[in-house]
Design a protein around this motif. Structure first.
Motif, PDB file in Angstrom:
ATOM      1  N   THR A  37      -4.088  -6.832   1.359  1.00  0.00           N
ATOM      2  CA  THR A  37      -4.987  -7.793   0.742  1.00  0.00           C
ATOM      3  C   THR A  37      -5.342  -7.342  -0.671  1.00  0.00           C
ATOM      4  OG1 THR A  37      -7.013  -6.684   1.506  1.00  0.00           O
ATOM      5  CG2 THR A  37      -5.980  -8.264   3.018  1.00  0.00           C
ATOM      6  N   GLU A  38      -6.116  -8.147  -1.368  1.00  0.00           N
ATOM      7  CA  GLU A  38      -6.507  -7.823  -2.747  1.00  0.00           C
ATOM      8  C   GLU A  38      -7.343  -6.555  -2.807  1.00  0.00           C
ATOM      9  OE1 GLU A  38      -8.962  -9.837  -6.495  1.00  0.00           O
ATOM     10  OE2 GLU A  38      -8.419 -11.059  -4.736  1.00  0.00           O
ATOM     11  N   ASN A  39      -8.170  -6.329  -1.764  1.00  0.00           N
ATOM     12  CA  ASN A  39      -9.089  -5.189  -1.768  1.00  0.00           C
ATOM     13  C   ASN A  39      -8.688  -4.071  -0.803  1.00  0.00           C
ATOM     14  OD1 ASN A  39     -10.902  -6.433  -3.637  1.00  0.00           O
ATOM     15  ND2 ASN A  39     -11.639  -7.723  -1.952  1.00  0.00           N
TER      16      ASN A  39
END
Length: 302
Positions: free
Chosen positions: A89-91
């Motif tokens: 994911t992005e994080n």
């Protein structure tokens, strides 16, 4: 879809490495989730040895003590289940379990172990970890001076023959087919009274996992108390590869000195990264991994 829960670190695998990493991270005040199915690869082994302070205890007993101690750290959460899927994911990462739970974290630790691939010998799997053994340092003392066999061929059989001769002089190599040992290796083994049997094996005759005889396809029998062998294996979890983690030529997850995999944010420890399959090594690697993950999190936020 169930509600997503967010942690600093998700550890997949709650045996020795996973619990050791969890303790290190819990003591470092990190929010940690340990996902474990409760099915370690050594669950059939009656006793564990060569781990100082825990020598002679069952694997289940050592795990229970370790889990009880890790549970004292209130930032560590346990989930009983199987990690089924991993997503970048992005994080960080998301882990979806077989039950449909979704958990999120900035870092992942895979302490998932390996899955041994048993040969097609009747009785082998029932004896595995009890009297069919992988490590003399874990079990050799308990079968010292007993009638012992090595199931293997070629260089492995030669090298292990030399090693196991330390624990017993009643030693035979069973190649389960034509020997691929060189003439020089064969002569050296013979000079140390180590026999070589090339007859194909049909089955192991045993008493609740304690091997008593090797039964060959030609009907002959050989009494034996213990067998050493090295089985092929595969990664117990396919999630690391699905996320892009590289494997070594031998099939272990590739890590660096800090136990980082080839994917940023993902670490690994224990039997899935090392041929050294001992409880002590798994604990050591897990503790180091937890420390390295915590350091990376701190430095990224500083």
């Amino acid at each position: 879809m169930k509600n997503k829960k967010i942690f600093d670190v998700i550890i997949i695998g709650g045996s020795y490495s996973g619990l050791a990493a969890g303790m290190a991270l819990g003591r470092a005040l990190k929010q940690v989730l340990i996902i474990d199915s409760g099915m370690p690869c050594n669950r059939q082994t009656p006793y564990s040895h060569n781990f100082i302070t825990q020598d002679g205890k069952s694997p289940a007993e050592i795990t229970a003590i370790a889990k009880h101690q890790v549970e004292k750290y209130n930032t560590v959460t346990f989930f009983n289940g199987i990690a089924d899927k991993g997503t970048k994911t992005e994080n960080g990462f998301e882990i979806t379990t077989a039950a449909g739970e979704i958990f999120s974290a900035t870092k992942l630790v895979f302490a998932t172990g390996i899955k041994d691939i048993m040969p097609n010998i009747f009785g082998f799997s029932e004896c595995w970890g009890i009297s069919v053994l992988h490590c003399p340092y874990c079990h050799g003392y308990e079968v010292k001076n007993e009638i012992t066999g090595i199931l293997g061929n070629g260089d492995y059989a030669f090298e292990f023959g030399k090693l196991i001769s330390n624990w017993t002089s009643a030693l035979t190599i069973y190649t389960n087919g034509k020997s691929t040992l060189t003439q020089e290796q064969t002569e050296q083994l013979f000079s140390h009274n180590i026999a070589i049997v090339e007859t194909a094996i049909d089955r192991f005759e045993h008493d609740y996992g304690h091997i008593q005889k090797i039964i060959f396809k030609n009907g002959n029998k050989s009494p034996v108390t213990a067998i050493y062998t090295r089985t092929p294996f595969k990664q117990h979890s396919g999630i690391p590869e699905s996320l892009g983690c590289a494997l070594t030529e031998e099939g272990y997850i590739k890590i660096d000195a800090a136990h980082k995999t080839t994917v940023d944010g993902i670490y690994a420890a224990g039997d899935n990264v090392s041929r050294m399959r001992t409880v002590a090594n798994a604990v050591s690697m897990g503790t180091t991994t937890g420390m390295m993950v915590n350091k990376e999190i701190i430095f990224e936020k500083f």
